[in-house]
Write a protein that holds these residues in place. Structure first.
Motif, PDB file in Angstrom:
ATOM      1  N   ALA A 120     -23.260  -7.858  -5.230  1.00  0.00           N
ATOM      2  CA  ALA A 120     -23.360  -6.869  -4.156  1.00  0.00           C
ATOM      3  C   ALA A 120     -23.150  -7.521  -2.803  1.00  0.00           C
ATOM      4  CB  ALA A 120     -24.718  -6.184  -4.208  1.00  0.00           C
ATOM      5  N   GLY A 121     -22.605  -6.747  -1.865  1.00  0.00           N
ATOM      6  CA  GLY A 121     -22.375  -7.256  -0.526  1.00  0.00           C
ATOM      7  C   GLY A 121     -23.651  -7.256   0.304  1.00  0.00           C
ATOM      8  N   LYS A 122     -23.523  -7.779   1.516  1.00  0.00           N
ATOM      9  CA  LYS A 122     -24.633  -7.790   2.461  1.00  0.00           C
ATOM     10  C   LYS A 122     -24.642  -6.488   3.253  1.00  0.00           C
ATOM     11  CE  LYS A 122     -24.337 -12.809   3.191  1.00  0.00           C
ATOM     12  NZ  LYS A 122     -24.090 -13.870   4.223  1.00  0.00           N
ATOM     13  N   VAL A 123     -25.823  -6.061   3.648  1.00  0.00           N
ATOM     14  CA  VAL A 123     -25.965  -4.901   4.526  1.00  0.00           C
ATOM     15  C   VAL A 123     -26.555  -5.390   5.843  1.00  0.00           C
ATOM     16  CG1 VAL A 123     -27.081  -2.678   4.890  1.00  0.00           C
ATOM     17  CG2 VAL A 123     -26.231  -3.295   2.613  1.00  0.00           C
ATOM     18  N   THR A 169     -23.665   2.554  -2.163  1.00  0.00           N
ATOM     19  CA  THR A 169     -22.470   2.611  -3.008  1.00  0.00           C
ATOM     20  C   THR A 169     -21.408   1.634  -2.519  1.00  0.00           C
ATOM     21  OG1 THR A 169     -22.917   4.944  -3.492  1.00  0.00           O
ATOM     22  CG2 THR A 169     -20.706   4.137  -3.968  1.00  0.00           C
ATOM     23  N   TRP A 170     -21.163   1.611  -1.205  1.00  0.00           N
ATOM     24  CA  TRP A 170     -20.199   0.666  -0.650  1.00  0.00           C
ATOM     25  C   TRP A 170     -20.627  -0.779  -0.898  1.00  0.00           C
ATOM     26  CZ3 TRP A 170     -20.374   3.922   4.410  1.00  0.00           C
ATOM     27  CH2 TRP A 170     -19.423   4.950   4.332  1.00  0.00           C
ATOM     28  N   ARG A 171     -21.913  -1.055  -0.705  1.00  0.00           N
ATOM     29  CA  ARG A 171     -22.443  -2.405  -0.921  1.00  0.00           C
ATOM     30  C   ARG A 171     -22.163  -2.886  -2.341  1.00  0.00           C
ATOM     31  NH1 ARG A 171     -28.581  -2.011  -1.161  1.00  0.00           N
ATOM     32  NH2 ARG A 171     -27.896  -0.995  -3.082  1.00  0.00           N
ATOM     33  N   ASP A 172     -22.243  -1.969  -3.293  1.00  0.00           N
ATOM     34  CA  ASP A 172     -22.035  -2.326  -4.698  1.00  0.00           C
ATOM     35  C   ASP A 172     -20.564  -2.318  -5.096  1.00  0.00           C
ATOM     36  OD1 ASP A 172     -24.756  -2.624  -4.949  1.00  0.00           O
ATOM     37  OD2 ASP A 172     -25.081  -0.599  -5.749  1.00  0.00           O
ATOM     38  N   VAL A 179     -21.474  -4.356   4.465  1.00  0.00           N
ATOM     39  CA  VAL A 179     -21.508  -3.136   5.280  1.00  0.00           C
ATOM     40  C   VAL A 179     -22.187  -3.450   6.605  1.00  0.00           C
ATOM     41  CG1 VAL A 179     -22.234  -0.730   5.427  1.00  0.00           C
ATOM     42  CG2 VAL A 179     -21.651  -1.718   3.191  1.00  0.00           C
ATOM     43  N   PHE A 180     -21.495  -3.167   7.699  1.00  0.00           N
ATOM     44  CA  PHE A 180     -22.028  -3.336   9.049  1.00  0.00           C
ATOM     45  C   PHE A 180     -22.276  -1.948   9.624  1.00  0.00           C
ATOM     46  CE2 PHE A 180     -19.525  -7.007   8.042  1.00  0.00           C
ATOM     47  CZ  PHE A 180     -20.155  -8.088   8.650  1.00  0.00           C
ATOM     48  N   CYS A 181     -23.502  -1.664  10.040  1.00  0.00           N
ATOM     49  CA  CYS A 181     -23.872  -0.335  10.526  1.00  0.00           C
ATOM     50  C   CYS A 181     -24.614  -0.470  11.851  1.00  0.00           C
ATOM     51  CB  CYS A 181     -24.743   0.378   9.500  1.00  0.00           C
ATOM     52  SG  CYS A 181     -25.334   2.001  10.037  1.00  0.00           S
ATOM     53  N   TYR A 182     -24.096   0.210  12.887  1.00  0.00           N
ATOM     54  CA  TYR A 182     -24.702   0.130  14.216  1.00  0.00           C
ATOM     55  C   TYR A 182     -24.998   1.525  14.758  1.00  0.00           C
ATOM     56  CZ  TYR A 182     -22.880  -4.548  13.718  1.00  0.00           C
ATOM     57  OH  TYR A 182     -22.607  -5.798  13.229  1.00  0.00           O
ATOM     58  N   PHE A 183     -26.221   1.698  15.221  1.00  0.00           N
ATOM     59  CA  PHE A 183     -26.628   2.959  15.842  1.00  0.00           C
ATOM     60  C   PHE A 183     -26.335   2.903  17.335  1.00  0.00           C
ATOM     61  CE2 PHE A 183     -28.872   3.164  11.883  1.00  0.00           C
ATOM     62  CZ  PHE A 183     -28.973   4.520  11.594  1.00  0.00           C
ATOM     63  N   ASN A 205     -30.692  -7.735  11.837  1.00  0.00           N
ATOM     64  CA  ASN A 205     -29.905  -8.903  11.450  1.00  0.00           C
ATOM     65  C   ASN A 205     -28.526  -8.941  12.085  1.00  0.00           C
ATOM     66  OD1 ASN A 205     -28.800  -6.823   9.947  1.00  0.00           O
ATOM     67  ND2 ASN A 205     -29.323  -7.694   7.953  1.00  0.00           N
ATOM     68  N   SER A 206     -28.197  -7.903  12.869  1.00  0.00           N
ATOM     69  CA  SER A 206     -26.916  -7.883  13.555  1.00  0.00           C
ATOM     70  C   SER A 206     -26.988  -6.943  14.748  1.00  0.00           C
ATOM     71  CB  SER A 206     -25.797  -7.428  12.607  1.00  0.00           C
ATOM     72  OG  SER A 206     -24.531  -7.528  13.219  1.00  0.00           O
ATOM     73  N   LEU A 207     -26.200  -7.230  15.778  1.00  0.00           N
ATOM     74  CA  LEU A 207     -26.070  -6.369  16.950  1.00  0.00           C
ATOM     75  C   LEU A 207     -24.610  -6.305  17.348  1.00  0.00           C
ATOM     76  CD1 LEU A 207     -28.993  -7.711  19.195  1.00  0.00           C
ATOM     77  CD2 LEU A 207     -28.963  -5.504  18.018  1.00  0.00           C
TER      78      LEU A 207
END
Length: 299
Positions: free
Chosen positions: A2-5, A239-242, A265-269, A40-42
């Motif tokens: 699995a990928g990183k989130v 799902t994307w991570r997998d 998957v990189f997700c930013y609000f 863990n990311s910005l």
């Protein structure tokens, strides 16, 4: 595997967050330290508005813990002013401005395009050909910087690392399988951008990673995401991570991406105005079981 989130917020310096997300009395220079130990990311936004200095990138890297990742927003001079034409020197200046100071913390580069910019296949393919796929490629471009960068450049890339690119488009002319095929050809991520505006909202997978920007579902840059809305995004991210693709994804291209062992998957609000971004990001992390245990910060 699995990928990183990686989940975080877009930017980190917002007055309404002080005394809410940031503890009361926290010095402004410590806000990045605080945010990088929650997320863990910005997304780094200043690079979009103007060329930053190597000393700034070095400071940001120093104030964040090991294992942390910055997504860096590409220069609007390239995307909004030059509109991707005659950009060789501008791209060299951007790459020479200090990105290499981030070292292992350099994540994807986000290229955001204005709402009035249309899809011209030959223009975008020429742009994609120019984009460096690694830090050593970026260094070969960076040496072509002009005199404005003299004395304030960083040209040594260090260990060779991959550079990922993502594009956020805001005109309906990009809603064509031709653009999706072009992104896949160059392994560039289509940005899944959630917004109430009439900008394209599709969820095609075009690379070995997914890049998301959640601007607010009912009010641009402002509205809070409900639990139900976040549950949907959590399901998609899992799902994307997998390595898969959700059955109910909204697609531009009927040909789906190939399944793989996993995707990062990189997700930013970006729903920041009423303090919602940090809260929503933490809610989504909890739903996905994303825990962040930072390594010690650099000396």
């Amino acid at each position: 595997m699995a990928g990183k989130v990686l989940i975080g917020v877009s930017g980190w310096r917002y007055t309404p967050w002080r005394g809410h997300f940031y503890p009361a009395g926290l010095p402004q220079w410590r806000e990045l330290q605080h945010a990088s130990r929650v997320f863990n990311s910005l997304e780094l936004n200043g690079s979009f508005y103007s060329l930053q200095r190597p000393s700034s990138y070095a400071t940001w890297a120093q104030h964040t813990p090991g294992g942390f990742v910055f997504a860096v927003k590409g220069s609007r001079y390239i995307t909004h002013m030059l509109k991707l034409r005659n950009i060789e020197v501008a791209l060299a200046n951007f790459l020479a401005s200090g990105l290499f100071e981030l070292g292992e913390k350099l994540g994807p580069i986000l290229w955001q395009f204005p709402p009035a910019m249309r899809f011209h296949p030959e223009v975008f393919e020429a742009f994609f050909r120019l984009l460096p796929a690694s830090t050593h490629e970026a260094a070969r471009i960076a040496v072509q910087r002009d005199e404005r960068l003299q004395g304030r450049e960083r040209l040594e890339p260090g260990r060779n690392r991959r550079i990922r690119h993502a594009v956020e488009v805001r005109h309906e002319s990009f809603v064509t399988p031709e653009f999706i095929r072009l992104l896949r050809k160059y392994r560039i991520a289509w940005v899944v951008a959630d917004t109430p505006r009439p900008w394209p909202l599709y969820e095609d997978v075009t690379s070995d990673f997914v890049y998301m920007r959640l601007h607010g579902s009912t009010e641009l840059y402002n509205s809070r995401y409900t639990t139900q809305e976040l549950e949907r995004w959590a399901r998609f991210i899992a799902t994307w991570r997998d390595g898969g693709e959700p059955d109910d994804a909204r697609l531009v291209c009927p040909v789906r991406a190939r399944e793989r062992g996993g995707r990062d998957v990189f997700c930013y609000f970006d729903n920041t105005d009423k303090r919602h971004a940090p809260d929503n990001a933490r809610e989504l992390m909890a739903m996905l079981g994303v825990t962040w245990k930072p390594e010690p910060a650099a000396a």
